[in-house]
Design a protein around this motif. Structure first.
Motif, PDB file in Angstrom:
ATOM      1  N   ILE A 153       0.235  19.216   1.689  1.00 57.61           N
ATOM      2  CA  ILE A 153      -0.121  20.450   0.980  1.00 57.61           C
ATOM      3  C   ILE A 153       0.897  21.530   1.304  1.00 57.61           C
ATOM      4  O   ILE A 153       1.087  21.892   2.474  1.00 57.61           O
ATOM      5  N   ASP A 154       1.557  22.033   0.275  1.00 57.38           N
ATOM      6  CA  ASP A 154       2.536  23.109   0.416  1.00 57.38           C
ATOM      7  C   ASP A 154       2.103  24.257  -0.494  1.00 57.38           C
ATOM      8  O   ASP A 154       2.130  24.135  -1.721  1.00 57.38           O
ATOM      9  N   THR A 155       1.680  25.371   0.103  1.00 62.24           N
ATOM     10  CA  THR A 155       1.159  26.486  -0.694  1.00 62.24           C
ATOM     11  C   THR A 155       2.226  27.161  -1.548  1.00 62.24           C
ATOM     12  O   THR A 155       1.890  27.926  -2.448  1.00 62.24           O
ATOM     13  N   SER A 156       3.499  26.867  -1.308  1.00 62.46           N
ATOM     14  CA  SER A 156       4.540  27.465  -2.152  1.00 62.46           C
ATOM     15  C   SER A 156       4.435  26.993  -3.597  1.00 62.46           C
ATOM     16  O   SER A 156       4.884  27.680  -4.520  1.00 62.46           O
ATOM     17  N   PHE A 157       3.816  25.826  -3.818  1.00 67.89           N
ATOM     18  CA  PHE A 157       3.618  25.349  -5.188  1.00 67.89           C
ATOM     19  C   PHE A 157       2.699  26.268  -5.989  1.00 67.89           C
ATOM     20  O   PHE A 157       2.743  26.281  -7.219  1.00 67.89           O
ATOM     21  N   LEU A 158       1.873  27.029  -5.305  1.00 72.59           N
ATOM     22  CA  LEU A 158       0.934  27.906  -6.006  1.00 72.59           C
ATOM     23  C   LEU A 158       1.645  29.060  -6.713  1.00 72.59           C
ATOM     24  O   LEU A 158       1.057  29.718  -7.570  1.00 72.59           O
ATOM     25  N   LYS A 159       2.903  29.284  -6.375  1.00 72.02           N
ATOM     26  CA  LYS A 159       3.664  30.358  -7.041  1.00 72.02           C
ATOM     27  C   LYS A 159       3.830  30.086  -8.530  1.00 72.02           C
ATOM     28  O   LYS A 159       3.986  31.017  -9.324  1.00 72.02           O
TER      29      LYS A 159
END
Length: 345
Positions: A153-159
């Motif tokens: 899970i990498d929250t940078s994808f939520l950008k």
């Protein structure tokens, strides 16, 4: 507020990691890798995807079908993928469900990993090992439970996530807190403005709690025969609403949670004041809370996977953090809905 540094490299027993996806990719070297993704994610991360073998499916729930499954299997054969293949599901909940099931049946089962790109997939769909496709207009009628090698899970994808889809995932985040812990529910409500502005620090704490809570249940009941069914809070109505009203999963689950809350009040399990607080909080987060107990919902619920004979394994709420499963016949549920239909909060 807890120290967020502890969440930057979160390792859980069932191999869910929170960190930079490039670190995850390092673990995949020397494997015959093929990425399964959808058109929307491909457009955002084309450079990354095109470095590997890849198959791109149309975006949306319609791709989560048996027909699409066999089309993709044809493409895997054309790519000459064998038993040593590694499938990477890179996308939202549709992609992770689809890729997991694909890996489970191709060549009698190959390894797979998941890299979710939506909030819904990060906190729910990619965690727990449930994989599958829809069939004849009904949710997840064909599937299996099989765990990936790991989920990264990498929250940078939520950008790259639009706000409607962010709200879609937020509904599942709130559901998990609601059924697990009043302190966690209060934390989300107290930090509502930061969450709605996608504050990374608060979001990572909330996500880590949601994932740990879900895995604590999955590890006790992976096969979904008992305790794990509390995770279906709001889903009996939610799945029906999702498909009949062509609504995003999380938004439909928000309506389904309100239905379950109203039924819990009508059955005498939950106080009206607590129910009002919950519904008002969901509405403050921008989630839909209007629910009509339509006759066709109960007709469709006859096909609910949790139905046993004429009864459903339905999740009620006694208090925030206190869900319970009650076997209830559909006719009895209809009677409760009649009593609950005029409840206003």
């Amino acid at each position: 507020m807890p120290d967020t540094k502890q969440y930057q490299s979160l390792l859980l027993n069932t191999s869910v990691f929170l960190g930079n996806y490039r670190v995850g990719m390092e673990r995949l070297k020397h494997r015959d890798l093929v990425i399964i993704t959808d058109e929307n994610v491909f457009q955002h991360y084309k450079v990354f995807v095109m470095q590997h073998k890849h198959i791109v499916i149309p975006a949306g729930e319609d791709s989560k079908s048996a027909e699409m499954l066999f089309k993709v299997i044809d493409q895997l054969v054309e790519l000459e993928m064998n038993r040593d293949a590694l499938i990477l599901g890179f996308g939202g909940g549709v992609v992770t469900d689809f890729a997991g099931f694909l890996a489970s049946i191709f060549k009698r089962g190959v390894d797979f990993v998941l890299m979710p790109t939506s909030l819904l997939a990060m906190v729910d769909a990619s965690v727990g090992g449930k994989n599958g496709v829809n069939y004849k207009g009904r949710k997840n009628q064909i599937g299996c439970i099989r765990q990936p090698l790991f989920t990264w899970i990498d929250t940078s994808f939520l950008k790259s996530l639009d706000y409607l889809h962010f709200l879609n995932g937020l509904a599942e985040l709130l559901k998990t807190a609601l059924i697990f812990s009043k302190p966690q529910w209060d934390f989300l409500c107290d930090h509502r403005e930061k969450l709605m502005k996608t504050n990374t620090e608060v979001l990572q704490i909330a996500m880590a709690d949601a994932v740990k809570n879900k895995l604590s249940i999955v590890e006790q009941d992976e096969a979904d025969n008992g305790l794990r069914q509390i995770l279906n809070f709001g889903h009996s109505f939610g799945h029906v609403i999702e498909l009949s009203e062509h609504m995003l999963h999380g938004l439909a689950v928000s309506k389904g949670m309100v239905a379950s809350i109203k039924l819990s009040v009508a059955a005498g399990y939950l106080t009206k004041s607590t129910a009002a607080d919950i519904v008002q909080a969901l509405e403050a987060f921008g989630l839909p809370v209007n629910i009509d107990f339509k006759a066709e919902y109960f007709i469709e619920m006859q096909h609910d996977k949790k139905r046993i004979g004429k009864a459903l394994q339905f999740v009620f709420l006694k208090e925030i953090g206190e869900p319970f499963i009650h076997k209830i016949e559909l006719n009895e549920l209809k009677s409760l809905a009649y009593d609950a239909r005029n409840l206003r909060f």
